[in-house]
Design an enzyme around this catalytic site. Structure first.
Site, PDB file in Angstrom:
ATOM      1  N   CYS A  15      16.426 -21.069  -1.921  1.00  0.00           N
ATOM      2  CA  CYS A  15      17.162 -20.392  -0.847  1.00  0.00           C
ATOM      3  C   CYS A  15      16.231 -19.391  -0.160  1.00  0.00           C
ATOM      4  O   CYS A  15      16.189 -19.297   1.073  1.00  0.00           O
ATOM      5  CB  CYS A  15      18.375 -19.646  -1.404  1.00  0.00           C
ATOM      6  SG  CYS A  15      19.653 -20.678  -2.134  1.00  0.00           S
ATOM      7  N   ASP A 423     -12.194  11.571  -6.253  1.00  0.00           N
ATOM      8  CA  ASP A 423     -12.645  12.715  -5.480  1.00  0.00           C
ATOM      9  C   ASP A 423     -12.730  13.900  -6.445  1.00  0.00           C
ATOM     10  O   ASP A 423     -11.973  13.963  -7.410  1.00  0.00           O
ATOM     11  CB  ASP A 423     -11.643  13.011  -4.361  1.00  0.00           C
ATOM     12  CG  ASP A 423     -11.949  14.317  -3.652  1.00  0.00           C
ATOM     13  OD1 ASP A 423     -13.072  14.463  -3.155  1.00  0.00           O
ATOM     14  OD2 ASP A 423     -11.065  15.185  -3.630  1.00  0.00           O
TER      15      ASP A 423
END
Length: 734
Positions: A15, A423
């Site tokens: 479906c 970082d």
């Protein structure tokens, strides 16, 4: 433009594939992703070429419905529709069960079908069951009529319908002409039991999918319904919908904070565990941010509302989780491709099996039994549920732990990460300087050295000044203004305190004013080698102490790096700081690969260089300058304590700022993808083994022929087993 459609009437992976094709065929639609498990479609389209009604019509032409309303209304309608469907399936199953049990007992007696009365009883018991399962016949026929394609409902309708019609034809012959003394085998019980088992499976699937969505409901349940607002000096309790940014709110001890805001008065420890996953309460003072739906434990606070309604942090978290649960992982594409061609292939196999066995001289009843078994047991529902159910549960688990995964693709890529780039500032470190070293000389005390240094920096705007002043205030040292202040750029400050000249600065400043620092030179060199900003405190050109400031590592950074390396991940640190400072922090944390003096516009370039090695890269950052690198990485992981730009760019958002959450996100992603692979394996193996057995492959050798009723039970069990394997994930403790 992207919109989400809530689909009604979707019941299997084929479906979903059909709706995806229908939406994708519309000119102007660039991408359509349909998720069977959550009954939703994510559609990206050009609003100048396609309207919302065009999308709705395409879904309707495919044989399905679209729930109306805005985004919020559709979510509510979708939830209510799912509840209605679940209750309807329950009622239909109970009706089928009520009639199927006596039907089975009646059909198992002596040749009861040898007379018209017993055939009539079986027929009358079967009709209510067929009525309870009428949705399979209507939807199956509607799909073929509208699109020319068969669905799983079509398979069920053909299988059970053919058994019912075959039995009805034999019954009519019995009622009209009798049996001639020969026993006649009817297949009413096959029809009844199959429909009962299929309805049971669909009901259990609906219940399991609802449980898989518990995370969103739990998050939504955290939202506060009312708030105490201070307007015109009067406290008024009002619905949360009426609170607007700028309102002053009062929260008493033990109360829930109604909305996101800033504390303006009072002090309290706040339990943020439901948002961040952290068990320890966090102290909140005036100026601190608070998150709506967290709980105060001690002390009353007054806050200013900053974000309300759909703009609140919790509302955004719920939206992120919903979006992630509705998205599709790349691994699901394999299952979708298989499911898309599955139903036509099954119909062909069924027809060929019927023809082959009939040509081999078997009876029509035998051939019909084989055909029904193939049609029913070949349900692709388990294949369609394998990935989305695991993703739903996994993203919900992550949200409870303060890890917001934006999409299933992000989840899959995170599981494959081999290199993590951090970082430095604000991610591995606290992001603001802290006084780390305080050395007193020539009989002076540490408190005296700190006092003079803090007063000297009181009028300075340099970040280093804030670290020194903060430590002095923490120790309760009074800080009057200096009598004279002059900032000497790049060197330090020159001030007058208690009519004495005080110098605070680096080596260059000392040399400029002729200060002899040979006795502290070695100590300064040691601190500078550790990446710290070291300064000499001088009174009347005589050094009396040394202070050192640096951006210290966060608690948990070292553990996070060690955990990642123990899992075989490469860890890289990237920063704009000097090489000396970067290496000093990296050495402390156990990181060997350091990219220093990297400007923001070069961070993304460095990420791409690492990717050229053929590795999957995750970038972890928190600031605006990290956004390009977060976007360039295969997986961008943004700290929730960082900027909104970083959070928007990241594929994963960590609500807290603990680097160890990166390890948790990777571990959880690997666990979820392991469950996905298990589910796909079980579903594929089930279909690969079940269809040949149903077709009678074992009959020539062993005489074994799969009973259609057993096939129906096995089909229901296959979907339930995949869902159950996913739901067991909720017991996992990373």
């Amino acid at each position: 433009m992207i919109t989400v459609l809530t689909i009604e009437g979707m019941h299997c992976a084929s479906c979903a594939a059909r709706i995806e094709r229908a939406l994708g065929d519309i000119p102007g639609v660039t991408r359509a992703r349909v998720n069977f498990a959550v009954r939703s479609a994510h559609v990206a389209y050009d609003p100048e070429r396609v309207s919302a009604s065009d999308l709705d019509k395409a879904v309707q032409r495919a044989g399905y419905g679209v729930l109306g309303g805005g985004a919020g209304d559709r979510e509510d309608e979708g939830r209510l529709a799912a509840e209605r469907e679940r209750e309807a399936l329950k009622r239909r199953f109970l009706v089928a069960l009520f009639f199927a049990v006596p039907l089975l007992i009646f059909s198992m007696g002596p040749p009861l079908a040898s007379n018209g009365v017993t055939a009539l009883v079986q027929f009358l018991l079967t009709v209510p069951i067929v009525a309870a399962g009428s949705q399979f016949f209507t939807r199956g026929a509607r799909s073929v009529a509208r699109t020319g394609r068969a669905t799983m409902d079509t398979l069920v309708a053909i299988g059970t319908g053919s058994a019912f019609l075959y039995s009805l034809v034999l019954s009519l012959r019995i009622w009209i002409a009798g049996t001639g003394g020969e026993p006649v085998h009817l297949y009413y019980e096959v029809t009844g039991m199959l429909l009962m088992f299929i309805l049971l499976g669909r009901w259990l699937e609906a219940r399991a999918i609802e449980r898989a969505s518990d995370a969103v409901r739990e998050l939504a349940g955290l939202q506060v319904k009312a708030a105490v607002v201070l307007r015109g000096g009067v406290e008024t309790e009002m619905p949360i919908e009426q609170v607007v940014p700028g309102d002053m709110l009062i929260v008493r001890p033990g109360g829930k904070i109604p909305v996101d805001g800033l504390v303006v008065e009072g002090q309290s420890f706040v339990d943020e565990s439901m948002i961040t996953g952290e068990s320890m309460p966090v102290e909140k003072r005036p100026g601190d941010k608070v998150i709506g739906s967290t709980i105060t434990t001690t002390g009353a606070i007054t806050l200013t509302a900053t974000r309300t309604g759909r703009d609140s942090f919790l509302a955004q978290v719920i939206a992120l989780v919903r979006e992630a649960q509705s998205s599709k992982a790349p691994v699901q594409d394999l299952a979708d491709r298989i499911a898309a061609g599955f139903v036509p292939a099954v119909l062909v196999i069924t027809l060929l099996s019927f023809i082959v066995w009939r040509a081999a001289g078997m009876t029509t009843g035998f051939c019909l039994s084989v055909a029904i078994s193939i049609l029913v047991i070949a349900c692709p529902c388990a294949l369609g549920l394998a990935t989305p159910i695991a993703v739903m549960v996994g993203t919900g688990m992550a949200a409870r732990r303060g890890i917001l995964i934006k999409s299933a693709m992000s989840l899959e890529l995170t599981a494959r990460v081999s290199t993590v780039v951090f970082d430095k500032t604000g991610t591995l470190t606290r992001g603001k300087p802290t006084l780390t070293d305080l050395v007193a000389l020539r009989g002076h005390t540490e408190e005296e050295v700190l006092r003079l240094a803090a007063i000297a920096e009181k009028k300075s705007e340099h970040p280093v000044a804030g670290a020194i002043i903060c430590e002095a205030e923490r120790r309760g040292i009074p800080l009057p203004d200096p009598e004279y202040f002059r900032s000497l750029s790049g060197r330090g400050v020159r001030v007058s305190i208690d009519s004495r000249e005080v110098l605070l600065g680096n080596r260059v400043l000392a040399q400029e004013f002729g200060v002899e620092i040979s006795d502290v030179s070695e100590r300064l060199a040691q601190l500078e080698a550790e990446g710290k900003t070291a300064m000499v405190v001088c009174v009347e050109r005589m050094p009396i102490g040394v202070v050192a400031v640096t951006d210290v590592a966060k608690e948990g950074s070292k553990d996070a790096v060690a955990e990642l390396r123990s899992r075989g991940k490469a860890v890289v640190m990237i920063t704009g700081d000097t090489r000396r400072t970067a290496v000093a922090i990296a050495r402390e944390l156990g990181i060997e690969d350091v990219l220093s003096e990297t400007l923001p516009d070069r961070k993304a370039e460095e990420i791409r260089k690492i990717q050229q090695r053929g590795v999957v890269v995750a970038m972890v950052g928190d600031g605006i300058n990290d956004a390009p690198a977060l976007a360039a990485a295969d997986v961008g992981i943004a700290l929730g304590s960082g900027t909104s730009v970083a959070m928007e760019t990241g594929d994963i958002v960590l609500v807290g700022d603990d680097p160890r959450s990166v390890v948790a996100a990777i571990d959880l992603s690997r666990y979820v993808m392991r469950k996905v692979r298990q589910n796909l394996f079980f579903a594929l193996i089930y279909n690969a083994a079940a269809i040949p057995i149903a077709a009678g492959a074992l009959y020539p050798l062993t005489g074994f022929l799969l009973n259609p009723m057993v096939a129906g039970a096995a089909m229901a069990l296959s979907s339930v087993s995949v869902v159950a394997n996913s739901l067991l994930m909720r017991r996992h403790q990373p």
